[in-house]
Scaffold this active site. Structure first.
Site, PDB file in Angstrom:
ATOM      1  N   MET A  24      51.618  31.206  38.867  1.00  0.00           N
ATOM      2  CA  MET A  24      51.398  30.012  39.688  1.00  0.00           C
ATOM      3  C   MET A  24      51.321  28.816  38.742  1.00  0.00           C
ATOM      4  O   MET A  24      50.283  28.186  38.564  1.00  0.00           O
ATOM      5  CB  MET A  24      50.129  30.173  40.520  1.00  0.00           C
ATOM      6  CG  MET A  24      50.256  31.247  41.580  1.00  0.00           C
ATOM      7  SD  MET A  24      48.835  31.313  42.694  1.00  0.00           S
ATOM      8  CE  MET A  24      47.666  32.201  41.661  1.00  0.00           C
ATOM      9  N   ASP A  53      46.924  36.886  38.703  1.00  0.00           N
ATOM     10  CA  ASP A  53      47.236  35.502  39.059  1.00  0.00           C
ATOM     11  C   ASP A  53      47.037  34.583  37.861  1.00  0.00           C
ATOM     12  O   ASP A  53      45.914  34.387  37.396  1.00  0.00           O
ATOM     13  CB  ASP A  53      46.340  35.024  40.206  1.00  0.00           C
ATOM     14  CG  ASP A  53      46.698  35.701  41.522  1.00  0.00           C
ATOM     15  OD1 ASP A  53      47.868  35.588  41.937  1.00  0.00           O
ATOM     16  OD2 ASP A  53      45.804  36.318  42.136  1.00  0.00           O
ATOM     17  N   HIS A  88      51.692  37.116  38.400  1.00  0.00           N
ATOM     18  CA  HIS A  88      52.080  36.110  39.388  1.00  0.00           C
ATOM     19  C   HIS A  88      51.883  34.733  38.762  1.00  0.00           C
ATOM     20  O   HIS A  88      50.758  34.251  38.630  1.00  0.00           O
ATOM     21  CB  HIS A  88      51.210  36.292  40.644  1.00  0.00           C
ATOM     22  CG  HIS A  88      51.438  35.273  41.704  1.00  0.00           C
ATOM     23  ND1 HIS A  88      50.544  35.075  42.740  1.00  0.00           N
ATOM     24  CD2 HIS A  88      52.451  34.382  41.919  1.00  0.00           C
ATOM     25  CE1 HIS A  88      51.000  34.119  43.531  1.00  0.00           C
ATOM     26  NE2 HIS A  88      52.143  33.686  43.048  1.00  0.00           N
ATOM     27  N   MET A  94      53.162  34.202  50.357  1.00  0.00           N
ATOM     28  CA  MET A  94      51.794  33.695  50.320  1.00  0.00           C
ATOM     29  C   MET A  94      51.345  33.347  51.741  1.00  0.00           C
ATOM     30  O   MET A  94      51.994  32.559  52.436  1.00  0.00           O
ATOM     31  CB  MET A  94      51.710  32.449  49.441  1.00  0.00           C
ATOM     32  CG  MET A  94      51.999  32.691  47.963  1.00  0.00           C
ATOM     33  SD  MET A  94      50.837  33.826  47.173  1.00  0.00           S
ATOM     34  CE  MET A  94      49.268  32.975  47.428  1.00  0.00           C
ATOM     35  N   HIS A 100      47.522  43.091  40.328  1.00  0.00           N
ATOM     36  CA  HIS A 100      48.050  41.748  40.569  1.00  0.00           C
ATOM     37  C   HIS A 100      47.277  40.751  39.711  1.00  0.00           C
ATOM     38  O   HIS A 100      46.048  40.668  39.796  1.00  0.00           O
ATOM     39  CB  HIS A 100      47.906  41.382  42.050  1.00  0.00           C
ATOM     40  CG  HIS A 100      48.610  40.122  42.435  1.00  0.00           C
ATOM     41  ND1 HIS A 100      49.939  40.094  42.785  1.00  0.00           N
ATOM     42  CD2 HIS A 100      48.170  38.847  42.517  1.00  0.00           C
ATOM     43  CE1 HIS A 100      50.290  38.852  43.077  1.00  0.00           C
ATOM     44  NE2 HIS A 100      49.230  38.080  42.913  1.00  0.00           N
ATOM     45  N   ASP A 116      50.235  38.162  50.109  1.00  0.00           N
ATOM     46  CA  ASP A 116      49.054  37.792  49.331  1.00  0.00           C
ATOM     47  C   ASP A 116      48.322  36.646  50.009  1.00  0.00           C
ATOM     48  O   ASP A 116      48.891  35.584  50.233  1.00  0.00           O
ATOM     49  CB  ASP A 116      49.496  37.366  47.924  1.00  0.00           C
ATOM     50  CG  ASP A 116      48.336  36.982  47.018  1.00  0.00           C
ATOM     51  OD1 ASP A 116      47.170  37.146  47.426  1.00  0.00           O
ATOM     52  OD2 ASP A 116      48.603  36.521  45.894  1.00  0.00           O
ATOM     53  N   GLY A 117      47.051  36.876  50.332  1.00  0.00           N
ATOM     54  CA  GLY A 117      46.220  35.787  50.838  1.00  0.00           C
ATOM     55  C   GLY A 117      45.476  36.121  52.111  1.00  0.00           C
ATOM     56  O   GLY A 117      46.093  36.292  53.169  1.00  0.00           O
ATOM     57  N   GLY A 118      44.167  36.263  52.027  1.00  0.00           N
ATOM     58  CA  GLY A 118      43.353  36.467  53.211  1.00  0.00           C
ATOM     59  C   GLY A 118      43.512  37.823  53.869  1.00  0.00           C
ATOM     60  O   GLY A 118      43.230  37.971  55.064  1.00  0.00           O
ATOM     61  N   GLY A 149      39.561  34.016  48.323  1.00  0.00           N
ATOM     62  CA  GLY A 149      38.646  33.979  49.460  1.00  0.00           C
ATOM     63  C   GLY A 149      39.053  33.099  50.622  1.00  0.00           C
ATOM     64  O   GLY A 149      38.238  32.831  51.514  1.00  0.00           O
ATOM     65  N   GLY A 177      45.922  29.171  44.788  1.00  0.00           N
ATOM     66  CA  GLY A 177      45.034  28.442  43.895  1.00  0.00           C
ATOM     67  C   GLY A 177      43.583  28.835  43.969  1.00  0.00           C
ATOM     68  O   GLY A 177      42.827  28.616  43.027  1.00  0.00           O
ATOM     69  N   PHE A 178      43.180  29.460  45.081  1.00  0.00           N
ATOM     70  CA  PHE A 178      41.778  29.839  45.244  1.00  0.00           C
ATOM     71  C   PHE A 178      41.690  31.194  45.933  1.00  0.00           C
ATOM     72  O   PHE A 178      42.464  31.482  46.847  1.00  0.00           O
ATOM     73  CB  PHE A 178      41.010  28.817  46.097  1.00  0.00           C
ATOM     74  CG  PHE A 178      41.021  27.420  45.540  1.00  0.00           C
ATOM     75  CD1 PHE A 178      40.086  27.024  44.590  1.00  0.00           C
ATOM     76  CD2 PHE A 178      41.971  26.508  45.953  1.00  0.00           C
ATOM     77  CE1 PHE A 178      40.095  25.738  44.079  1.00  0.00           C
ATOM     78  CE2 PHE A 178      41.993  25.217  45.446  1.00  0.00           C
ATOM     79  CZ  PHE A 178      41.052  24.835  44.508  1.00  0.00           C
ATOM     80  N   GLY A 197      42.202  40.511  47.080  1.00  0.00           N
ATOM     81  CA  GLY A 197      41.281  40.143  46.021  1.00  0.00           C
ATOM     82  C   GLY A 197      39.837  40.249  46.451  1.00  0.00           C
ATOM     83  O   GLY A 197      39.146  41.228  46.159  1.00  0.00           O
ATOM     84  N   SER A 198      39.363  39.251  47.164  1.00  0.00           N
ATOM     85  CA  SER A 198      37.955  39.199  47.551  1.00  0.00           C
ATOM     86  C   SER A 198      37.531  40.408  48.370  1.00  0.00           C
ATOM     87  O   SER A 198      36.469  41.002  48.126  1.00  0.00           O
ATOM     88  CB  SER A 198      37.700  37.915  48.360  1.00  0.00           C
ATOM     89  OG  SER A 198      38.014  36.767  47.609  1.00  0.00           O
ATOM     90  N   MET A 238      47.163  30.841  36.589  1.00  0.00           N
ATOM     91  CA  MET A 238      47.128  29.484  37.158  1.00  0.00           C
ATOM     92  C   MET A 238      46.980  28.468  36.038  1.00  0.00           C
ATOM     93  O   MET A 238      46.196  28.662  35.114  1.00  0.00           O
ATOM     94  CB  MET A 238      45.978  29.372  38.156  1.00  0.00           C
ATOM     95  CG  MET A 238      46.032  30.426  39.254  1.00  0.00           C
ATOM     96  SD  MET A 238      44.870  30.157  40.619  1.00  0.00           S
ATOM     97  CE  MET A 238      43.299  30.293  39.766  1.00  0.00           C
ATOM     98  N   SER A 243      43.881  42.035  43.317  1.00  0.00           N
ATOM     99  CA  SER A 243      44.036  40.851  42.483  1.00  0.00           C
ATOM    100  C   SER A 243      42.833  40.650  41.573  1.00  0.00           C
ATOM    101  O   SER A 243      41.698  40.515  42.044  1.00  0.00           O
ATOM    102  CB  SER A 243      44.211  39.602  43.352  1.00  0.00           C
ATOM    103  OG  SER A 243      44.157  38.434  42.564  1.00  0.00           O
TER     104      SER A 243
END
Length: 211
Positions: free
Chosen positions: A69, A36, A67, A138, A34, A176-178, A146, A143-144, A198-199, A38, A9
């Site tokens: 959002m 994002d 994506h 998700m 990916h 997607d996420g964490g 990390g 929205g954020f 991402g992170s 927003m 991402s």
């Protein structure tokens, strides 16, 4: 193990050097970029829009999964399609007429994805699964970058995989996420086709060997 696609991402990349971020994605196992988008309404922050997608498009041969959002995603798909998106993924929660929007995305020659936030059950999109190319689960509240993965969301991946098998459907399942070295095993065990990171990817903490 099946071939699982890595979709880094850009939200976690250095915004001042996205060209180098695209090179890193290609050189480190990425299969999809990916992106994002927003709007500060559907999610609190604002990221980037069509001009950025268009400006980075020449620097990667990988498919771009945009994506959205955003609120009223139906107002954005044409411009993102012309800016270089290959896949356009929107949120079911942000769109009343999801089936119509899927048709619109397909009419533009793009793959259509639908995403659900942690509080939305798989059943909410059951009637749309035969029409979409991708479902994005998700595992954090969007929205954020990390954030920590919400473990209860992982079961949606296996639930979707079971529905796909039972109904003989063909959509891809993305998560997607964490997703990082600590959560990767449980995520992969659930059976996704695409993993967004991402992170963990851009920090170098994610070692990818599933290609």
């Amino acid at each position: 193990m099946k071939n699982i696609m890595l979709a880094p991402s850009l939200l976690s990349a250095d915004f001042s050097d996205l060209k180098s971020a695209l090179v890193k994605i290609e050189e480190n196992g990425g299969s999809v970029v990916h992106i994002d988008v927003m709007d500060g309404l559907f999610v609190p922050q604002i990221s980037y829009g069509q001009p950025v997608v268009q400006s980075i498009r020449p620097y990667s041969k990988l498919p771009f999964d945009v994506h959205l959002m955003v609120e009223k995603p139906e107002n954005q798909v044409e411009s993102f399609a012309s800016s270089g998106a290959d896949w356009i993924t929107f949120h079911h929660e942000a769109c009343v007429h999801s089936h119509r929007l899927i048709q619109k995305i397909h009419s533009l020659g793009k793959k259509a994805g639908i995403s659900i936030v942690p509080s939305t059950p798989v059943q909410a999109i059951s009637e749309l699964l035969e029409y979409v190319d991708l479902v994005l689960v998700m595992t954090v509240n969007p929205g954020f970058g990390g954030q920590k993965l919400i473990p209860s969301c992982v079961k949606k991946i296996s639930e979707l995989a079971e529905i796909r098998k039972d109904r003989n459907l063909n959509f891809l399942i993305s998560v997607d996420g964490g997703v990082n070295s600590e959560t990767m095993d449980s995520v992969l065990a659930a059976g996704p086709d695409v993993v967004v990171s991402g992170s963990a990817f851009f920090s170098g903490k994610l070692k990818w060997n599933n290609s």
